[in-house]
Scaffold this motif. Structure first.
Motif, PDB file in Angstrom:
ATOM      1  N   ARG A   1     -67.634  23.643  -9.297  1.00 26.43           N
ATOM      2  CA  ARG A   1     -68.064  23.462  -8.034  1.00 26.43           C
ATOM      3  C   ARG A   1     -68.574  21.998  -7.698  1.00 26.43           C
ATOM      4  O   ARG A   1     -68.283  21.384  -6.782  1.00 26.43           O
ATOM      5  N   SER A   2     -69.441  21.525  -8.532  1.00 24.35           N
ATOM      6  CA  SER A   2     -70.114  20.453  -8.632  1.00 24.35           C
ATOM      7  C   SER A   2     -68.944  19.257  -8.887  1.00 24.35           C
ATOM      8  O   SER A   2     -68.926  18.161  -7.894  1.00 24.35           O
ATOM      9  N   LEU A   3     -68.100  19.365  -9.723  1.00 27.46           N
ATOM     10  CA  LEU A   3     -67.062  18.281  -9.856  1.00 27.46           C
ATOM     11  C   LEU A   3     -66.065  18.434  -8.553  1.00 27.46           C
ATOM     12  O   LEU A   3     -65.489  17.189  -7.975  1.00 27.46           O
ATOM     13  N   ALA A   4     -65.870  19.591  -8.113  1.00 26.85           N
ATOM     14  CA  ALA A   4     -64.817  19.669  -6.835  1.00 26.85           C
ATOM     15  C   ALA A   4     -65.609  19.032  -5.538  1.00 26.85           C
ATOM     16  O   ALA A   4     -64.880  18.287  -4.799  1.00 26.85           O
ATOM     17  N   GLY A   5     -67.072  19.208  -5.485  1.00 27.33           N
ATOM     18  CA  GLY A   5     -67.602  18.464  -4.607  1.00 27.33           C
ATOM     19  C   GLY A   5     -67.518  17.127  -4.426  1.00 27.33           C
ATOM     20  O   GLY A   5     -67.199  16.393  -3.408  1.00 27.33           O
ATOM     21  N   TRP A   6     -67.465  16.474  -5.799  1.00 28.50           N
ATOM     22  CA  TRP A   6     -67.621  14.998  -5.745  1.00 28.50           C
ATOM     23  C   TRP A   6     -65.993  14.594  -5.358  1.00 28.50           C
ATOM     24  O   TRP A   6     -66.093  13.515  -4.791  1.00 28.50           O
ATOM     25  N   ILE A   7     -65.094  15.307  -5.700  1.00 30.30           N
ATOM     26  CA  ILE A   7     -63.757  14.902  -5.272  1.00 30.30           C
ATOM     27  C   ILE A   7     -63.623  15.229  -3.961  1.00 30.30           C
ATOM     28  O   ILE A   7     -63.091  14.187  -3.274  1.00 30.30           O
ATOM     29  N   GLY A   8     -64.186  16.276  -3.160  1.00 31.42           N
ATOM     30  CA  GLY A   8     -64.084  16.418  -1.981  1.00 31.42           C
ATOM     31  C   GLY A   8     -64.671  15.204  -1.099  1.00 31.42           C
ATOM     32  O   GLY A   8     -64.040  14.757  -0.041  1.00 31.42           O
ATOM     33  N   GLU A   9     -65.719  14.875  -1.605  1.00 31.49           N
ATOM     34  CA  GLU A   9     -66.445  13.738  -0.692  1.00 31.49           C
ATOM     35  C   GLU A   9     -65.612  12.697  -0.745  1.00 31.49           C
ATOM     36  O   GLU A   9     -65.555  11.875   0.373  1.00 31.49           O
ATOM     37  N   ARG A  10     -64.930  12.364  -1.792  1.00 32.96           N
ATOM     38  CA  ARG A  10     -64.268  10.990  -1.664  1.00 32.96           C
ATOM     39  C   ARG A  10     -62.703  11.088  -1.020  1.00 32.96           C
ATOM     40  O   ARG A  10     -62.322  10.416  -0.436  1.00 32.96           O
ATOM     41  N   GLU A  11     -62.274  12.249  -1.050  1.00 36.04           N
ATOM     42  CA  GLU A  11     -61.112  12.478  -0.323  1.00 36.04           C
ATOM     43  C   GLU A  11     -61.380  12.469   1.222  1.00 36.04           C
ATOM     44  O   GLU A  11     -60.468  11.983   1.939  1.00 36.04           O
ATOM     45  N   GLN A  12     -62.619  13.214   1.444  1.00 33.72           N
ATOM     46  CA  GLN A  12     -62.681  13.003   3.041  1.00 33.72           C
ATOM     47  C   GLN A  12     -62.939  11.564   3.560  1.00 33.72           C
ATOM     48  O   GLN A  12     -62.352  11.139   4.590  1.00 33.72           O
ATOM     49  N   ALA A  13     -63.402  10.651   2.457  1.00 34.74           N
ATOM     50  CA  ALA A  13     -63.494   9.376   2.966  1.00 34.74           C
ATOM     51  C   ALA A  13     -62.054   8.346   2.658  1.00 34.74           C
ATOM     52  O   ALA A  13     -62.091   7.449   2.606  1.00 34.74           O
ATOM     53  N   GLY A  14     -61.158   9.167   2.365  1.00 40.37           N
ATOM     54  CA  GLY A  14     -59.750   8.491   1.938  1.00 40.37           C
ATOM     55  C   GLY A  14     -59.768   7.602   0.606  1.00 40.37           C
ATOM     56  O   GLY A  14     -58.941   6.598   0.639  1.00 40.37           O
ATOM     57  N   ARG A  15     -60.654   7.982  -0.084  1.00 36.25           N
ATOM     58  CA  ARG A  15     -60.981   7.146  -1.606  1.00 36.25           C
ATOM     59  C   ARG A  15     -60.078   8.024  -2.750  1.00 36.25           C
ATOM     60  O   ARG A  15     -60.468   8.986  -3.067  1.00 36.25           O
ATOM     61  N   SER A  16     -58.999   7.298  -3.281  1.00 37.86           N
ATOM     62  CA  SER A  16     -58.262   8.070  -4.442  1.00 37.86           C
ATOM     63  C   SER A  16     -59.030   8.008  -5.705  1.00 37.86           C
ATOM     64  O   SER A  16     -60.012   6.958  -5.820  1.00 37.86           O
ATOM     65  N   VAL A  17     -59.100   8.760  -6.644  1.00 36.03           N
ATOM     66  CA  VAL A  17     -59.920   8.991  -7.672  1.00 36.03           C
ATOM     67  C   VAL A  17     -59.204   9.570  -8.893  1.00 36.03           C
ATOM     68  O   VAL A  17     -58.140  10.054  -8.745  1.00 36.03           O
ATOM     69  N   VAL A  18     -59.540   9.214 -10.187  1.00 32.66           N
ATOM     70  CA  VAL A  18     -59.275   9.650 -11.442  1.00 32.66           C
ATOM     71  C   VAL A  18     -60.488  10.512 -12.046  1.00 32.66           C
ATOM     72  O   VAL A  18     -61.572   9.940 -12.238  1.00 32.66           O
TER      73      VAL A  18
END
Ligand SMILES: Nc1ncnc2c1ncn2[C@@H]1O[C@H](COP(=O)(O)OP(=O)(O)OP(=O)(O)O)[C@@H](O)[C@H]1O
Ligand SMILES: [Mg+2]
Length: 173
Positions: free
Chosen positions: A62-79
């Motif tokens: 859930r913690s990792l999903a939260g990190w992904i979600g915050e960046r997705e919301q901001a339109g930032r792609s991640v690895v």
């Protein structure tokens, strides 16, 4: 290009961190090592060679999903790297996050053992490999992502991964 969150997944020693580092060099996207999201209690268990149980894993995922979600919301792609061995773990990461695309790096158990024995400075003992291989649930057709052979060089793996992502999500369009 739409916001993309590549989750490099697979058992320990498959080359997730190695592949992710190269991906980040290529793409310039923000990176997170999934292991860094474990609570201290989980890290202690893994150091002692005690396999985690699923109740240990939900807060981590859930913690990792939260990190992904915050960046997705901001339109930032991640690895991101995350073993994500079970479908239920992957669901925690991709639920509500359409940007998530799993790249399953697959490697034969013999090669894995060899890589882990040669690797130093890491808290995952190779004795946990057996349980990882037994736990792994292959990525299914209705999940977002693709399996990529991890047998070749890290550059080969990255090439295959980007080709698969391109054909599914139009990375370079
Ligand atoms: N394609 C490859 N060819 C040869 N060696 C590799 C390859 N990918 C990774 N390795 C080596 O195998 C070892 C394991 O790789 P890596 O640490 O990236 O795996 P990992 O999946 O991140 O493992 P963990 O889940 O334990 O973090 C490292 O020593 C790495 O240098
Ligand atoms: Mg790693």
């Amino acid at each position: 290009m739409a916001t993309t969150s590549i989750v490099v997944m697979g058992v320990s020693g498959s080359g997730k961190s190695t592949v992710a580092e190269k991906l980040v060099e290529r793409l310039g996207w923000e990176f997170a090592e999934g292991d860094d999201f474990h609570p201290e209690a989980n890290v202690a268990k893994m150091r002692a060679g005690t396999p985690l149980v699923d109740d240990d894993r939900w807060p981590w995922l859930r913690s990792l999903a939260g990190w992904i979600g915050e960046r997705e919301q901001a339109g930032r792609s991640v690895v991101v790297t995350c073993s994500a061995l079970k479908r239920s773990y992957r669901e925690v990461l991709c639920e509500g996050h359409p940007s998530v695309w799993f790249a399953h790096v697959t490697v034969d158990p013999d090669v894995l053992r060899d890589r882990l024995e040669k690797r130093t400075g890491h808290y995952m003992p190779s004795s946990l490999l057996e349980s990882q291989v037994a736990t792994l649930e292959q990525l299914q057709d209705d999940e977002p992502g693709a399996a990529v052979s991890g047998a070749g060089s890290p550059d080969d793996v990255v090439e295959q991964l980007l080709a698969a992502l391109d054909s599914e999500r139009g990375l370079r369009r």
